[in-house]
Design a protein around this motif. Structure first.
Motif, PDB file in Angstrom:
ATOM      1  N   THR A   7       0.804   5.627 -16.433  1.00 46.32           N
ATOM      2  CA  THR A   7       1.406   5.640 -15.103  1.00 46.32           C
ATOM      3  C   THR A   7       2.640   6.525 -15.073  1.00 46.32           C
ATOM      4  O   THR A   7       3.358   6.645 -16.067  1.00 46.32           O
ATOM      5  CB  THR A   7       1.800   4.214 -14.659  1.00 46.32           C
ATOM      6  OG1 THR A   7       2.420   4.284 -13.369  1.00 46.32           O
ATOM      7  CG2 THR A   7       2.755   3.556 -15.649  1.00 46.32           C
ATOM      8  N   ASP A   8       2.884   7.151 -13.935  1.00 46.86           N
ATOM      9  CA  ASP A   8       4.105   7.931 -13.734  1.00 46.86           C
ATOM     10  C   ASP A   8       5.270   7.056 -13.311  1.00 46.86           C
ATOM     11  O   ASP A   8       6.391   7.546 -13.167  1.00 46.86           O
ATOM     12  CB  ASP A   8       3.869   9.009 -12.669  1.00 46.86           C
ATOM     13  CG  ASP A   8       2.970  10.123 -13.165  1.00 46.86           C
ATOM     14  OD1 ASP A   8       3.420  10.919 -14.000  1.00 46.86           O
ATOM     15  OD2 ASP A   8       1.808  10.186 -12.734  1.00 46.86           O
ATOM     16  N   THR A  38       4.135   5.316 -20.289  1.00 46.04           N
ATOM     17  CA  THR A  38       4.805   6.067 -19.242  1.00 46.04           C
ATOM     18  C   THR A  38       5.838   6.999 -19.859  1.00 46.04           C
ATOM     19  O   THR A  38       5.985   7.069 -21.084  1.00 46.04           O
ATOM     20  CB  THR A  38       5.463   5.110 -18.220  1.00 46.04           C
ATOM     21  OG1 THR A  38       5.927   5.856 -17.093  1.00 46.04           O
ATOM     22  CG2 THR A  38       6.618   4.332 -18.833  1.00 46.04           C
ATOM     23  N   MET A  67       9.838  12.804 -11.371  1.00 42.35           N
ATOM     24  CA  MET A  67       8.758  12.475 -12.282  1.00 42.35           C
ATOM     25  C   MET A  67       9.089  13.147 -13.606  1.00 42.35           C
ATOM     26  O   MET A  67       9.988  13.983 -13.683  1.00 42.35           O
ATOM     27  CB  MET A  67       7.407  12.940 -11.740  1.00 42.35           C
ATOM     28  CG  MET A  67       7.304  14.401 -11.417  1.00 42.35           C
ATOM     29  SD  MET A  67       5.712  14.802 -10.632  1.00 42.35           S
ATOM     30  CE  MET A  67       5.982  16.533 -10.209  1.00 42.35           C
ATOM     31  N   TYR A  68       8.364  12.776 -14.634  1.00 43.59           N
ATOM     32  CA  TYR A  68       8.692  13.251 -15.982  1.00 43.59           C
ATOM     33  C   TYR A  68       7.521  14.019 -16.578  1.00 43.59           C
ATOM     34  O   TYR A  68       6.357  13.688 -16.340  1.00 43.59           O
ATOM     35  CB  TYR A  68       9.064  12.067 -16.874  1.00 43.59           C
ATOM     36  CG  TYR A  68      10.342  11.386 -16.435  1.00 43.59           C
ATOM     37  CD1 TYR A  68      11.560  11.764 -16.984  1.00 43.59           C
ATOM     38  CD2 TYR A  68      10.324  10.397 -15.459  1.00 43.59           C
ATOM     39  CE1 TYR A  68      12.747  11.163 -16.573  1.00 43.59           C
ATOM     40  CE2 TYR A  68      11.506   9.800 -15.038  1.00 43.59           C
ATOM     41  CZ  TYR A  68      12.706  10.180 -15.590  1.00 43.59           C
ATOM     42  OH  TYR A  68      13.869   9.590 -15.169  1.00 43.59           O
ATOM     43  N   THR A  91      -2.087   6.855 -11.860  1.00 46.42           N
ATOM     44  CA  THR A  91      -1.384   7.775 -10.971  1.00 46.42           C
ATOM     45  C   THR A  91      -1.844   9.201 -11.244  1.00 46.42           C
ATOM     46  O   THR A  91      -2.149   9.552 -12.381  1.00 46.42           O
ATOM     47  CB  THR A  91       0.145   7.680 -11.167  1.00 46.42           C
ATOM     48  OG1 THR A  91       0.460   7.658 -12.568  1.00 46.42           O
ATOM     49  CG2 THR A  91       0.700   6.421 -10.531  1.00 46.42           C
ATOM     50  N   GLY A  93      -0.171  12.020 -11.182  1.00 46.86           N
ATOM     51  CA  GLY A  93       0.863  12.963 -11.577  1.00 46.86           C
ATOM     52  C   GLY A  93       0.719  13.408 -13.020  1.00 46.86           C
ATOM     53  O   GLY A  93      -0.388  13.357 -13.604  1.00 46.86           O
ATOM     54  N   MET A  95       1.450  12.036 -15.857  1.00 45.39           N
ATOM     55  CA  MET A  95       0.882  11.048 -16.777  1.00 45.39           C
ATOM     56  C   MET A  95      -0.619  10.884 -16.552  1.00 45.39           C
ATOM     57  O   MET A  95      -1.360  10.560 -17.482  1.00 45.39           O
ATOM     58  CB  MET A  95       1.593   9.704 -16.615  1.00 45.39           C
ATOM     59  CG  MET A  95       3.000   9.673 -17.203  1.00 45.39           C
ATOM     60  SD  MET A  95       3.046  10.031 -18.987  1.00 45.39           S
ATOM     61  CE  MET A  95       2.111   8.648 -19.645  1.00 45.39           C
TER      62      MET A  95
END
Length: 386
Positions: A7-8, A38, A67-68, A91, A93, A95
């Protein structure tokens, strides 16, 4: 069976996704061991939660949030070290891309769950329907790589099927609620006094992100029409977001609490008289269940998933889209009649008690079991995974 849940959303955030994933871990049956994977500013390595330190970048059209960028190989190594059996993509994104990459490298089965309609969000926040279409295509591509995709509402299922997703791969995973945390027992006379609300001036509550995609631009007109109808009330807004300065300017008599922890939010819910949630884009709306568990009638839109988490005319009411005139008429009926509102409040609590997390989570645990039974390709060692 060990499951890596990508998950993001790191758990410093409080939103529908983190609420759901916290319950997923906390209610896991003996044969399922989920672990959150995450990325965050600070690393954490616990038995059920792994956050690898990563570099933050602003989210396009939502610069207040970040976000990472994950280090893909490190996640692959941890999946192999943890002897994971199933991957869960939650998610779309960075991740989510990491989960796809790890699935490709390991041959592990991949289950998806759809939480946010980012295509619609992109259109609303960017003002570009073309960008929204591209986001929709990207998400269809990503979730199309999952053996099964779990959605929180029938409305979301219809949305994905209409966008071209295969209906046979989409299953329903409804949401639950913590009825001990969210309870009428948390009602606070002290908090209500601070808000300057009473039976004669009820508290009309909104909880969530204060942003355009939540339909909040309709709220000032709703309040204006309530005043024109002679309905005393005070708006309470719990949450934060980019629309907050504008909404505060438009609604100077409202109370804005800012972001709160879960215990404080539970007290806010229980201390309200009615909950209004004008979002037309939410796929589920956990807050709608939390309000009802707190003994508060809910007023929601007839578009999106939240309407599936209440009983129209019993635990609350459903309004037409963003029609402020209709919203005002319905909200007036709820606020004006204290006896009927009390009956709705009790029905709301009774309904929420049927939506326990241990029941709601059964489909996702079964999806893990089904995925694990399918034959997988080779599972390489770290040396072979580069």
């Amino acid at each position: 069976m060990r499951v890596a849940v990508f998950t993001d959303n790191d758990f410093d955030k409080v939103n529908g996704v983190t609420t759901t994933l916290t319950a997923l871990v906390g209610h896991a049956p003996p044969d399922v061991q989920p672990r959150i994977y995450t990325a965050a500013a600070l690393g954490t390595d616990d038995p059920t939660y792994l956050a690898l330190r990563s570099f933050p970048v602003p989210i396009p059209f939502y610069s207040e949030m970040s976000m990472y960028i994950p280090r893909f190989r490190q996640y692959l190594e941890r999946v192999l070290d943890d002897h994971v059996d199933v991957l869960h993509l939650t998610t779309p994104g960075p991740m989510g891309l990491a989960a796809l990459w790890v699935a490709k490298k390991t041959g592990l089965p991949l289950v998806g769950s759809f939480h946010t309609d980012l295509a619609t969000y992109t259109s609303l926040l960017s003002g570009s329907t073309r960008l929204g279409h591209w986001m929709g295509e990207y998400m269809r591509w990503m979730y199309g790589r999952c053996q099964q995709t779990l959605v929180p509402s029938s409305a979301t299922r219809e949305l994905l099927v209409a966008a071209g997703s295969r209906a046979s791969r989409i299953s329903l995973w409804t949401r639950g609620v913590d009825t001990q945390l969210f309870s009428p027992a948390r009602r606070s006379s002290q908090l209500r006094s601070a808000w300057h609300v009473s039976e004669r001036c009820p508290a009309l509550l909104y909880v969530g992100r204060v942003s355009r995609e939540k339909g909040l631009e309709m709220v000032p007109e709703l309040l204006y029409r309530l005043r024109a109808l002679g309905v005393a009330h005070r708006l309470i807004v719990a949450g934060d977001g980019p629309l907050r300065p504008w909404l505060q300017q438009q609604c100077p008599e409202a109370v804005f609490t800012g972001s709160l922890g879960r215990a404080a939010v539970a007290e806010v819910f229980a201390s309200a008289d009615a909950f209004v949630f004008p979002s037309q884009t939410d796929t589920a709306g956990n807050v709608v269940l939390e309000a009802q568990a707190s003994g508060v009638p809910v007023i929601v839109s007839n578009r999106g998933g939240p309407r599936e988490n209440m009983v129209d005319g019993v635990t609350g009411a459903v309004c037409a889209g963003s029609d402020a005139r209709h919203w005002a008429a319905v909200t007036s009926d709820v606020l004006h009649d204290a006896v009927a509102r009390a009956s709705m409040a009790q029905a709301a609590r009774d309904y929420a008690l049927t939506r326990r997390w241990d029941i709601a989570l059964s489909p996702v645990y079964q999806a893990y079991r089904d995925a694990a039974r399918r034959p997988t390709t080779h599972r390489p060692s770290i040396d072979h995974a580069a």
